[in-house]
Every structure is written in structure tokens, then in C-alpha cells.
Enzyme design. Structure first.
Site, PDB file in Angstrom:
ATOM      1  N   HIS A   3       0.909  -1.197  -0.014  1.00  0.00           N
ATOM      2  CA  HIS A   3       0.023  -0.109  -0.008  1.00  0.00           C
ATOM      3  C   HIS A   3       0.882   1.290  -0.113  1.00  0.00           C
ATOM      4  O   HIS A   3       0.444   2.399   0.581  1.00  0.00           O
ATOM      5  CB  HIS A   3      -0.957   0.009   1.223  1.00  0.00           C
ATOM      6  N   SER A   5      13.880  21.978 -16.917  1.00  0.00           N
ATOM      7  CA  SER A   5      12.534  22.879 -17.156  1.00  0.00           C
ATOM      8  C   SER A   5      13.027  24.248 -17.868  1.00  0.00           C
ATOM      9  O   SER A   5      14.296  24.794 -17.523  1.00  0.00           O
ATOM     10  CB  SER A   5      12.072  23.038 -15.771  1.00  0.00           C
ATOM     11  N   LYS A  10      15.637  22.081 -12.145  1.00  0.00           N
ATOM     12  CA  LYS A  10      15.057  20.674 -12.326  1.00  0.00           C
ATOM     13  C   LYS A  10      15.803  19.827 -12.916  1.00  0.00           C
ATOM     14  O   LYS A  10      16.481  20.010 -13.817  1.00  0.00           O
ATOM     15  CB  LYS A  10      13.772  21.006 -13.178  1.00  0.00           C
ATOM     16  N   GLU A  51       8.360   8.660 -17.097  1.00  0.00           N
ATOM     17  CA  GLU A  51       6.719   9.222 -17.310  1.00  0.00           C
ATOM     18  C   GLU A  51       6.374   8.382 -18.651  1.00  0.00           C
ATOM     19  O   GLU A  51       5.292   8.295 -18.754  1.00  0.00           O
ATOM     20  CB  GLU A  51       6.711  10.692 -16.958  1.00  0.00           C
ATOM     21  N   GLN A  58      -6.040  -4.766 -42.220  1.00  0.00           N
ATOM     22  CA  GLN A  58      -5.009  -3.776 -42.682  1.00  0.00           C
ATOM     23  C   GLN A  58      -4.737  -2.704 -41.532  1.00  0.00           C
ATOM     24  O   GLN A  58      -3.804  -2.441 -41.368  1.00  0.00           O
ATOM     25  CB  GLN A  58      -5.447  -3.021 -43.962  1.00  0.00           C
TER      26      GLN A  58
HETATM   27  N1  ARG Z   1      -2.584  -3.865 -47.984  1.00  0.00           N
HETATM   28  C1  ARG Z   1      -3.672  -5.198 -47.643  1.00  0.00           C
HETATM   29  C2  ARG Z   1      -3.554  -5.261 -46.240  1.00  0.00           C
HETATM   30  O1  ARG Z   1      -2.770  -5.065 -45.448  1.00  0.00           O
HETATM   31  C3  ARG Z   1      -3.056  -6.206 -48.590  1.00  0.00           C
HETATM   32  C4  ARG Z   1      -4.195  -7.445 -48.800  1.00  0.00           C
HETATM   33  C5  ARG Z   1      -5.227  -6.675 -49.601  1.00  0.00           C
HETATM   34  N2  ARG Z   1      -6.160  -7.802 -50.052  1.00  0.00           N
HETATM   35  C6  ARG Z   1      -7.359  -7.359 -50.441  1.00  0.00           C
HETATM   36  N3  ARG Z   1      -8.011  -8.747 -50.733  1.00  0.00           N
HETATM   37  N4  ARG Z   1      -7.783  -6.419 -50.852  1.00  0.00           N
HETATM   38  O2  ARG Z   1      -4.448  -5.876 -46.006  1.00  0.00           O
END
Ligand code: ARG
Length: 457
Positions: free
Chosen positions: A162, A284, A290, A297, A329
Site C-alpha cells: 500500500h 525545465s 530541475k 513518465e 489492414q
Molecule cells: N494492404 C492490404 C492489407 O494490409 C493487402 C491485402 C489486400 N487484399 C485484399 N483482398 N484487398 O490487408
């Protein structure tokens, strides 16, 4: 009909839609350029070995493609490889470069594969290398902490629960405790590495191809442990791979964040158990006196960021149907940032540990308040035959009698495993070395396989 006169390799797209769908791929995918070439080299090599008529790639053609891929790899290593907006991503950019150079032969490399398995394999090659490097860096930090622990093994430190004084501890216990925490996080990184080291290649769009490709061969050429058994699952494993990696990184960052918090606290003037290296502190603009622990942090903050990336990746996967979906993606930037932030934080923390100054007088001065010895005294009474609860009450009623107890004596009494006088440095040293050795061996195996794959002399 010319197939390349449209905006992209795969057809004309509304420019706003193209910009939206490609997102940051033209930039992020640069980190995957070398991997994409290596994956392509394995794929074409496998096609050239296929017992199939008509021959898909002759040996001469394989050599031509690999020679061109080697040049693209060099270009990428020099930072000269570019992905245009029209390319959309690294996969189409590499195919465009191969076609510019090799004509019709370049147009053949996409036989029996899709971008979905290309991107999945690229990410796995990238993560594999990064994870090996991360494990070496993490063990380096563990070693730095173990050094702090050994050098200051017997300096008493007030142990806290604690945040209140609890029982006598030592700098040795504190520092080697964090070393062990980080080394245990390696088990998670190893698990992530294990499921990462499977080859999705040949999954194509996620449902395989009607030609007899040899998926075990591509897996072997790329030094993966094996191919995914089921090609549908191979495509579903995209995203999951990144999410698992980010969960492991999150635990590493949480360990770093707690260590950072201790360091911030214990280096406050009110404690001054530790002094942080000045060159790692920042000043600072207005307060001349400082030296602030900004880096600690920021590590604390970045633990939040990485956890956020993990949560974002998990949330993208939740309720996503099986098979490829473009949602995936968007896990790319998350995993790349997660790796970058975690590795940078490990390296910064190693600098901090290497130069940490321990102020033994201040560590001892903190024992002036005698309550911290209460439990030890109660157990002393137990050792002379008193039932624990009676000893507890007796000590609680006479806390002042504890004044003058010697923390050095008390920490020397905890000889059991993991106690202040029973710290198992040998085990932790060996584990840190083992982690580094394993990562080096794994990376050497990968490097050897890739050198062989690209060797056309
Ligand atoms: N840049 C795309 C991704 O990262 C590559 C694959 C694209 N495939 C597709 N079926 N549109 O997912």
C-alpha cells in the site's frame, strides 16, 4: 488491351476511395519491403520446383527473378525503394518493379498466391526478426538490473505494501525482482514467437489454389516451423498473430511501467534512495533546479499506449467474420508501433539501470520509523515459542521497543529461497543468458535460410 495503363495494377479506383483504402500502407509497408521480396523468392522457388506441365518457372527464370529481387532488397536497405499511391501497397509495388525489369516474367510471380497470404507472410517474417531482437534487449535490461542487485545486494530498502512501510527488503531483492518479472514476460514473447513462426503462404485468398503447390517447401525455405495446416485458418490467423504479439508486449510494458513508477518515487527528494543519471533527465525552461524523470513518465504512458494497441487489435478481430477482411489492414500500424515502442522503452530503461546511483545512507535512514520491523519481531517471538497471534498483539502494543533494530541483521535472516539473503542470482543470470542465446540461434537459423534462398551464384 494494356492492363497497366489504369491507375493501378488491379484496376481504376475513385481517388478518394483509393486514398481511404490504402491508408498509410504506402509508408508502413516500407518496413515490409525486404520481407515481401524474401517471401516472393520462396514462392517462385517453390513454383520452379513444381512437377507440373506446362512448367510455371524454369530454373533460369527463377534465377532471373531472384536476381531482380536481390536488387530490390538492396534498394530497400538503402532506403530507396518507394511505394506509389497507385501501387497501394508493397506487394503491388514489388510486382510492378519486377514487371518493369523482367516484362512478362514479372507478371508471373503472382501465380498461385494473393496479397492476403503475401501480407500475412511478410508480417510474420518481420515480427520474427523483431521478436528476436526484443528478447535480446529485454535480457540486456534484466542483466543490468541483476548487476544493480548484485552490487547493492545487502543495502536494506524499506519494503512497502500500500506504499506504506511493511517489512525490510533490500536493493538486491527489489532489482532482481524486476529482472525476474521481465524474464517471465519472455515466456509470453516465446509463445507469441511460436505461433508467429508458422507459414500461411499458399493460402492465397484463404481457400488454396487448384494447382499442386508445395506449402511445406515454402515454409522450409523461409525457416518457418511448418505451414498452417488449414489454409482458411491461415488467412484467419492474420490479425490474431498481431494481437497475440501486442498482448505479450503489453505485459513487458506493464513491467517497465511499474519499474518506472518505483524509480520516479524512490528518486524523489523526499526519498532519495536512488539518484537518476542526470543525462537521462530533462530540465525545465523556467525552473533552473530541475532534473525531471520524463523518460520514466513516458514509459509509464507508453505502457498505456501499447495496451491500447492490443485492445484496438482485439476489437478489430471481435465479430470479424472468417476469411480476409480489409479490417485487418488496420492492425498493421498497431503491431508496428507496439514493437517500436516496446523495444525503445527496453533500451531506455537499460540506460537508466546501467547508470542508476543507489544512496545507501538514504535507504538506511528510512528505517528510523521502527514499525517496519514489527513482523520480524513477532516472528522472533514465535521462534521462542509464543503463538503467532499473541506475538502479533504484544508487538503491536509495544512498537516503540522496536527502535534501534538493525535492518542489516534482519535482511541477513531471510535465507530461504527468494528472501533477502537467499536471492538466486545464478538462476536469473543463466535465464538471461539463455534468452539471449535462444534468440541469437533462432535469428542465425533464419539468416542462414534466407542467405541460401537468395543465393543464385
Ligand atoms: N494492404 C492490404 C492489407 O494490409 C493487402 C491485402 C489486400 N487484399 C485484399 N483482398 N484487398 O490487408
Amino acid at each position: 488491351m494494356k492492363s497497366n495503363d489504369t491507375a493501378t495494377t488491379v484496376g481504376k479506383i475513385n481517388p478518394d476511395v483509393l486514398a481511404f483504402t490504402e491508408g498509410k500502407d504506402p509508408v508502413l509497408d516500407l518496413a515490409l519491403a525486404v520481407s515481401d521480396c524474401i517471401g516472393t523468392a520462396a514462392h517462385v522457388t517453390m513454383l520452379s520446383k513444381m512437377d507440373y506441365q506446362p512448367t510455371l518457372f524454369t530454373e533460369e527464370q527463377r534465377i532471373q527473378v531472384i536476381r531482380a529481387l536481390r536488387d530490390i532488397i538492396e534498394e530497400a536497405r538503402r532506403g530507396e525503394f518507394t511505394i506509389t499511391a497507385a501501387d497501394q501497397d508493397v506487394h503491388l509495388a514489388v510486382e510492378r518493379r519486377l514487371t518493369e525489369r523482367l516484362g512478362d516474367l514479372g507478371k508471373k510471380v503472382h501465380t498461385c498466391r494473393s496479397r492476403n497470404d503475401q501480407v500475412a507472410v511478410d508480417i510474420r517474417l518481420h515480427i520474427r526478426e523483431e521478436l528476436n531482437a526484443m528478447q535480446i534487449e529485454l535480457a540486456e535490461l534484466a542483466k543490468a538490473l541483476l548487476k544493480v542487485a548484485k552490487v547493492h545486494k545487502n543495502i536494506p530498502l524499506v519494503g512497502r505494501t500500500h506504499l506504506q512501510p511493511a517489512m525490510p527488503s533490500s536493493v538486491g531483492m527489489w532489482a532482481s525482482g524486476y529482472a525476474e518479472m521481465l524474464l517471465d514476460d519472455v515466456y509470453l514473447l516465446e509463445a507469441a514467437a511460436k505461433t508467429n513462426n508458422l507459414c500461411p503462404l499458399g493460402s492465397a485468398a484463404g481457400y488454396g489454389v487448384p494447382l499442386p503447390i508445395d506449402r511445406a517447401l515454402t515454409a522450409k525455405l523461409l525457416a518457418f516451423d511448418r505451414p498452417h495446416h488449414n489454409v482458411f485458418y491461415a488467412s484467419c490467423a492474420r490479425g490474431k498473430d498481431e494481437a497475440v504479439l501486442l498482448s505479450a508486449c503489453t505485459q513487458v510494458m506493464l513491467s517497465l511501467s511499474r519499474l518506472a513508477e518505483d524509480l520516479i518515487l524512490f528518486s524523489m527528494p523526499e526519498f532519495r534512495y536512488f539518484t537518476l543519471p542526470r543525462e537521462l533527465c530533462t530540465g525545465s525552461s523556467i525552473m533552473p533546479q530541475k532534473y525531471n524523470p520524463d523518460v520514466l513518465e513516458l514509459i509509464r504512458a507508453k505502457a498505456g499506449l501499447v495496451q491500447g494497441y492490443a485492445t484496438a487489435a482485439n476489437t478489430i478481430l471481435k465479430a470479424m467474420p472468417g476469411g480476409y477482411n480489409r479490417d485487418l489492414q488496420d492492425t498493421k500500424e498497431l503491431y508496428m508501433e507496439g514493437l517500436r515502442v516496446t523495444r525503445t522503452s527496453l533500451r531506455i530503461m537499460t540506460l537508466m539501470a546501467n547508470q542508476l546511483q543507489v544512496n545507501s545512507d538514504m535507504c538506511r535512514a528510512a528505517f528510523a520509523e521502527p514499525g517496519v520491523f514489527a513482523t520480524d519481531r513477532a516472528l522472533e517471538l514465535v521462534a521462542s515459542g509464543m503463538p503467532f497471534r499473541d506475538a502479533y498483539h504484544q508487538v503491536r502494543d509495544h512498537l516503540e521497543d522496536l527502535r534501534g533494530m538493525d535492518p542489516d541483521v534482519v535482511i541477513a535472516q531471510k535465507t530461504h529461497l527468494g528472501g533477502t539473503a537467499g536471492l538466486d542470482f545464478d538462476y536469473l543470470d543463466a535465464r538471461a543468458n539463455e534468452v539471449q542465446e535462444n534468440a541469437r540461434v533462432a535469428q542465425a537459423r533464419v539468416d542462414a535460410a534466407i542467405t541460401e534462398l537468395l543465393d543464385i551464384e
